[in-house]
Design an enzyme around this catalytic site. Structure first.
Site, short mmCIF file in Angstrom:
data_model
loop_
_atom_site.label_atom_id
_atom_site.label_comp_id
_atom_site.label_asym_id
_atom_site.label_seq_id
_atom_site.Cartn_x
_atom_site.Cartn_y
_atom_site.Cartn_z
N GLY A 36 0.79 -1.24 0.00
CA GLY A 36 0.00 0.00 0.00
C GLY A 36 0.82 1.29 0.00
O GLY A 36 0.29 2.37 0.24
N LYS A 37 2.11 1.20 -0.35
CA LYS A 37 2.98 2.38 -0.35
C LYS A 37 2.44 3.47 -1.30
O LYS A 37 2.29 4.62 -0.91
CB LYS A 37 4.42 2.01 -0.77
CG LYS A 37 5.07 0.95 0.08
CD LYS A 37 6.43 0.59 -0.43
CE LYS A 37 6.47 -0.03 -1.81
NZ LYS A 37 5.84 -1.36 -1.93
N THR B 221 -0.48 3.85 -2.57
CA THR B 221 -1.81 4.33 -2.17
C THR B 221 -1.66 5.40 -1.08
O THR B 221 -2.30 6.46 -1.13
CB THR B 221 -2.67 3.14 -1.67
OG1 THR B 221 -2.63 2.11 -2.64
CG2 THR B 221 -4.10 3.56 -1.42
N ARG C 46 2.67 0.11 -16.69
CA ARG C 46 1.32 -0.48 -16.55
C ARG C 46 0.32 0.47 -17.20
O ARG C 46 0.63 1.66 -17.36
CB ARG C 46 0.97 -0.62 -15.06
CG ARG C 46 1.85 -1.61 -14.34
CD ARG C 46 1.53 -1.63 -12.85
NE ARG C 46 2.46 -2.50 -12.17
CZ ARG C 46 2.95 -2.30 -10.95
NH1 ARG C 46 2.58 -1.24 -10.26
NH2 ARG C 46 3.78 -3.15 -10.40
N ARG D 268 -5.29 -6.15 -7.73
CA ARG D 268 -4.72 -5.04 -8.50
C ARG D 268 -4.52 -5.44 -9.96
O ARG D 268 -4.58 -4.60 -10.86
CB ARG D 268 -3.38 -4.60 -7.87
CG ARG D 268 -2.89 -3.28 -8.38
CD ARG D 268 -1.64 -2.79 -7.66
NE ARG D 268 -0.46 -3.57 -8.03
CZ ARG D 268 0.76 -3.34 -7.55
NH1 ARG D 268 0.95 -2.37 -6.69
NH2 ARG D 268 1.79 -4.08 -7.93
N ARG E 186 7.13 -11.73 -6.48
CA ARG E 186 6.90 -10.61 -5.55
C ARG E 186 6.51 -11.13 -4.17
O ARG E 186 6.93 -10.58 -3.15
CB ARG E 186 5.84 -9.66 -6.12
CG ARG E 186 6.39 -8.77 -7.21
CD ARG E 186 5.35 -7.89 -7.89
NE ARG E 186 5.97 -7.15 -8.97
CZ ARG E 186 6.11 -5.83 -9.04
NH1 ARG E 186 5.62 -5.07 -8.09
NH2 ARG E 186 6.72 -5.25 -10.05
N1 LIG Z 1 -5.77 -0.90 3.56
C1 LIG Z 1 -6.07 -1.45 2.38
N2 LIG Z 1 -7.13 -2.29 2.30
C2 LIG Z 1 -7.46 -2.88 1.12
N3 LIG Z 1 -6.79 -2.66 -0.04
C3 LIG Z 1 -5.74 -1.84 0.00
C4 LIG Z 1 -5.32 -1.19 1.20
N4 LIG Z 1 -4.24 -0.43 0.92
C5 LIG Z 1 -3.98 -0.59 -0.39
N5 LIG Z 1 -4.89 -1.42 -0.95
C6 LIG Z 1 -4.95 -1.89 -2.35
O1 LIG Z 1 -3.90 -2.84 -2.49
C7 LIG Z 1 -3.32 -2.76 -3.79
C8 LIG Z 1 -1.81 -2.56 -3.64
O2 LIG Z 1 -1.57 -1.25 -3.13
P1 LIG Z 1 -0.41 -0.35 -3.73
O3 LIG Z 1 -0.41 -0.41 -5.22
O4 LIG Z 1 -0.53 1.00 -3.10
O5 LIG Z 1 0.85 -1.15 -3.15
P2 LIG Z 1 2.41 -0.83 -3.29
O6 LIG Z 1 3.01 -1.13 -1.98
O7 LIG Z 1 2.60 0.56 -3.81
O8 LIG Z 1 2.86 -1.90 -4.36
P3 LIG Z 1 4.14 -1.87 -5.37
O9 LIG Z 1 5.35 -1.90 -4.51
O10 LIG Z 1 3.96 -3.10 -6.19
O11 LIG Z 1 4.06 -0.62 -6.19
C9 LIG Z 1 -4.00 -1.62 -4.51
O12 LIG Z 1 -4.97 -2.15 -5.40
C10 LIG Z 1 -4.66 -0.80 -3.39
O13 LIG Z 1 -5.84 -0.18 -3.81
N1 LIG Z 2 15.56 0.37 -4.85
C1 LIG Z 2 14.56 0.93 -5.50
N2 LIG Z 2 13.33 0.36 -5.47
C2 LIG Z 2 12.33 1.00 -6.12
C3 LIG Z 2 12.51 2.19 -6.80
N3 LIG Z 2 11.33 2.56 -7.36
C4 LIG Z 2 10.44 1.63 -7.00
N4 LIG Z 2 11.03 0.68 -6.25
C5 LIG Z 2 10.44 -0.50 -5.63
O1 LIG Z 2 10.26 -1.51 -6.61
C6 LIG Z 2 9.22 -2.37 -6.19
C7 LIG Z 2 8.31 -2.68 -7.34
O2 LIG Z 2 7.68 -1.51 -7.81
P1 LIG Z 2 6.53 -1.62 -8.95
O3 LIG Z 2 6.18 -0.19 -9.28
O4 LIG Z 2 7.11 -2.37 -10.09
O5 LIG Z 2 5.38 -2.36 -8.32
C8 LIG Z 2 8.51 -1.68 -5.02
O6 LIG Z 2 8.94 -2.32 -3.82
C9 LIG Z 2 9.05 -0.28 -5.06
O7 LIG Z 2 9.14 0.29 -3.77
C10 LIG Z 2 13.83 2.77 -6.80
O8 LIG Z 2 14.09 3.83 -7.37
N5 LIG Z 2 14.79 2.11 -6.14
#
Ligand SMILES: Nc1ncnc2c1ncn2[C@@H]1O[C@H](COP(=O)(O)OP(=O)(O)OP(=O)(O)O)[C@@H](O)[C@H]1O
Ligand SMILES: Nc1nc2c(ncn2[C@@H]2O[C@H](COP(=O)(O)O)[C@@H](O)[C@H]2O)c(=O)[nH]1
Length: 206
Positions: free
Chosen positions: A18-19, A21, A46, A139, A150
């Site tokens: 959820g980072k 989000t 994406r 997602r 992952r």
């Molecule tokens: N508290 C929550 N409850 C339910 N769903 C959630 C919650 N927080 C986030 N989500 C959903 O979970 C999915 C993953 O969240 P998000 O894309 O923000 O994760 P991320 O950590 O950024 O992943 P990545 O590292 O792959 O980019 C999204 O579809 C988001 O809408």
């Molecule tokens: N070390 C780094 N990690 C990064 C960077 N930008 C994103 N991320 C991490 O990659 C994964 C996967 O991201 P996704 O967008 O493909 O889902 C996720 O854990 C991000 O935090 C970066 O610059 N350096």
């Protein structure tokens, strides 16, 4: 060289925790206060992701060459793709006077810790691996093989995230409103107090 500026904020946590989000909410609520460090990646965009906004989408050759030229603060390979934070990405945000926010995985965190950026480190924890898998599947951005990679990485990241001293705070994202409120509280306690202290110090010096 990276410019001196306000202390950056790093969000780390398993893919799907959820980072993005949480970050999206933060940037929407405080657009003048926080700026996103736009990373480079060699993964494909994406649907809906824009070059230069969500990531700088690049190739392995171009990124490797830029790393060799010393243009990156940190870089890592995650799930078969390269990711990295360029010095330029952090400078761009810091020069605008905003707090730079990085969304990076753990190998990047380890490298950033060795720099003089001195960031506040937040680990976003999913409620469980099962719930993480449900969220990642919902997602619908990963092929089955990439999703399994992952999830495997997530198990290791959770262990690292839980180790005392690796992060300043662990935020459990079982409920989005609660998790966001914890993030806001943490930021205001750790950044605004420091800003007030610095302002008071500079007033006292006059
Ligand atoms: N508290 C929550 N409850 C339910 N769903 C959630 C919650 N927080 C986030 N989500 C959903 O979970 C999915 C993953 O969240 P998000 O894309 O923000 O994760 P991320 O950590 O950024 O992943 P990545 O590292 O792959 O980019 C999204 O579809 C988001 O809408
Ligand atoms: N070390 C780094 N990690 C990064 C960077 N930008 C994103 N991320 C991490 O990659 C994964 C996967 O991201 P996704 O967008 O493909 O889902 C996720 O854990 C991000 O935090 C970066 O610059 N350096």
């Amino acid at each position: 060289m990276v410019q001196k500026g306000p202390r950056p904020l790093v969000l780390c946590g398993p893919s799907g925790s959820g980072k993005s989000t949480l970050l999206k909410r933060l940037l929407k609520e405080f657009p003048d206060k926080f700026g996103f460090s736009v990373s480079h990646t060699t993964r494909n965009p994406r649907p809906g992701e824009k070059d230069g906004v969500h990531y700088h989408f690049t190739t392995k050759d171009e990124m490797s060459a830029a790393i060799t030229r010393g243009e990156f603060i940190e870089n890592a390979t995650f799930s078969g793709n390269m990711y990295g934070t360029s010095k330029q990405a952090v400078n761009d945000v810091q020069c605008s006077g905003r707090i730079c926010v990085l969304d990076i995985e753990i190998e990047g965190v380890k490298q950033v810790k060795k720099t003089d950026l001195n960031p506040l480190l937040v680990f976003v924890m999913p409620p469980s691996i099962e719930e993480l898998e449900r969220r990642l599947r919902a997602r619908n951005t990963e092929e089955e093989e990439a999703l399994k990679k992952r999830l495997d990485t997530a198990r290791k990241e959770i262990l690292y995230g839980q180790e005392p001293g690796n992060f300043h705070i662990i935020i459990l994202n079982d409920n989005l409103d609660k998790a966001y409120s914890e993030l806001r509280d943490f930021i205001s306690q750790n950044m605004e107090e420091k800003e007030r202290d610095a302002e008071a110090e500079s007033e006292a010096d006059k």
